[in-house]
Scaffold this motif. Structure first.
Motif, PDB file in Angstrom:
ATOM      1  N   LEU A 148       0.685  -1.325  -0.140  1.00  0.00           N
ATOM      2  CA  LEU A 148      -0.099  -0.094   0.033  1.00  0.00           C
ATOM      3  C   LEU A 148       0.807   1.202  -0.086  1.00  0.00           C
ATOM      4  O   LEU A 148       2.077   1.311   0.495  1.00  0.00           O
ATOM      5  N   PRO A 149       0.255   2.515  -0.574  1.00  0.00           N
ATOM      6  CA  PRO A 149       1.120   3.662  -0.478  1.00  0.00           C
ATOM      7  C   PRO A 149       1.185   4.021   0.901  1.00  0.00           C
ATOM      8  O   PRO A 149       0.459   3.555   1.676  1.00  0.00           O
ATOM      9  N   ARG A 150       2.469   4.620   1.115  1.00  0.00           N
ATOM     10  CA  ARG A 150       2.825   5.101   2.884  1.00  0.00           C
ATOM     11  C   ARG A 150       1.573   5.475   3.518  1.00  0.00           C
ATOM     12  O   ARG A 150       1.160   5.369   4.448  1.00  0.00           O
ATOM     13  N   VAL A 151       0.828   6.588   2.958  1.00  0.00           N
ATOM     14  CA  VAL A 151      -0.346   7.376   3.768  1.00  0.00           C
ATOM     15  C   VAL A 151      -1.356   6.436   4.060  1.00  0.00           C
ATOM     16  O   VAL A 151      -1.827   6.480   4.922  1.00  0.00           O
ATOM     17  N   TRP A 152      -1.759   5.603   2.993  1.00  0.00           N
ATOM     18  CA  TRP A 152      -2.679   4.536   3.052  1.00  0.00           C
ATOM     19  C   TRP A 152      -2.530   3.586   4.204  1.00  0.00           C
ATOM     20  O   TRP A 152      -3.542   3.083   4.655  1.00  0.00           O
ATOM     21  N   ARG A 153      -1.295   3.194   4.462  1.00  0.00           N
ATOM     22  CA  ARG A 153      -0.959   2.230   5.574  1.00  0.00           C
ATOM     23  C   ARG A 153      -1.661   2.702   7.020  1.00  0.00           C
ATOM     24  O   ARG A 153      -2.026   1.714   7.874  1.00  0.00           O
ATOM     25  N   SER A 154      -1.878   4.052   7.127  1.00  0.00           N
ATOM     26  CA  SER A 154      -2.644   4.153   8.478  1.00  0.00           C
ATOM     27  C   SER A 154      -3.938   4.155   8.449  1.00  0.00           C
ATOM     28  O   SER A 154      -4.563   4.171   9.462  1.00  0.00           O
TER      29      SER A 154
END
Ligand code: ZN
Length: 264
Positions: A148-154
């Motif tokens: 997943l894209p970095r921001v999406w992992r949250s």
């Protein structure tokens, strides 16, 4: 005949660029028969070629290698053909052909790992983005593990069961593009934002963008039924499609993710 020239010609014969009974080829073979330096050089080169072929199975292909090679070769070939050949220019031409054959061999060795069918363009993804999920097969490509894209992992965890080969029907050509559907709700009462995230290794995407981040994406485009944006993080290109009713859903998703992140 000098050693380097004999070796180029002998390799040219091996690749089929020069006929073995060409006068120069015969001279090169005679030289090899009398020259121990050339005999050991050639056997070392064959070993090296075999190692190179082995090593290349694990190497990713530089973007545009094939077109760059062809560009480099283009000026050599017409000039060599157009000029009437004296004996010395004929010799140079044959050596040039042997060199071209070496380059072509390298290009050919790269080919099996870069078949055109596995290069995905944005237009292809746009065309198939509305496919029925039941037409897609579970993602099963051991060489690539989508992230997943970095921001999406949250906000999300990548559920392997939900990751699909994309577009439909591509496992037959070992597609490396993956797609996962998603749904984002700002709160239990909020209208969900639904969409599809496509993940493609940058080396398999036509004209990948510069490295970036979802939170820094500014360009949103509209295609029938969806808003979408494209960005790249390292080895992956991401294309996020959001089902569009009012037209602002993708901007809303970006703002919600940015806003929520500021509180964590
Ligand atoms: Zn020699």
């Amino acid at each position: 005949m000098e050693c380097w020239e004999a070796q180029e010609l002998l390799e040219g014969i091996d690749f089929g660029a020069i006929s073995a009974d060409d006068a120069l080829a015969v001279e090169a073979q005679r030289h090899q028969g009398e020259c121990s330096t050339c005999r050991s050089a050639l056997s070392q080169r064959l070993v090296w070629n075999a190692r190179l072929a082995d090593a290349m199975t694990d190497v990713s292909i530089p973007d545009g290698l094939e077109s760059r090679l062809l560009e480099q070769l283009a000026p050599i070939i017409p000039a060599a053909v157009a000029v009437p050949l004296s004996r010395s220019s004929r010799r140079r031409w044959i050596v040039a052909l042997a060199t071209i054959a070496s380059l072509m061999l390298i290009a050919a060795l790269w080919q099996p790992w870069n078949p055109p069918a596995s290069v995905v363009s944005l237009a292809i993804v746009d065309t198939h983005i509305a496919s029925d999920l039941t037409d897609l097969t579970p993602y099963d490509q051991p060489a690539w593990k989508p992230e997943l894209p970095r921001v999406w992992r949250s906000f999300f965890q990548l559920q392997p069961d939900l990751v699909h080969h994309f577009p439909a029907g591509t496992p037959s050509v070992l597609s490396v593009a993956a797609m996962v559907p998603f749904e984002f709700r700002a709160s239990a009462a909020a209208t969900p934002i639904r969409g599809r995230l496509v993940m493609i290794p940058a080396s398999h995407f036509r004209e990948p963008p510069e490295d970036g981040d979802f939170s820094a994406v500014t360009e949103v485009e509209y295609i029938p039924g969806f808003n979408r944006c494209v960005w790249r993080e390292g080895n992956w290109v991401y294309i996020c499609y959001v089902r569009s009713v009012g037209g602002a859903e993708l901007h809303e998703l970006m703002q919600l993710m940015r806003g929520s992140r500021n509180f964590t």
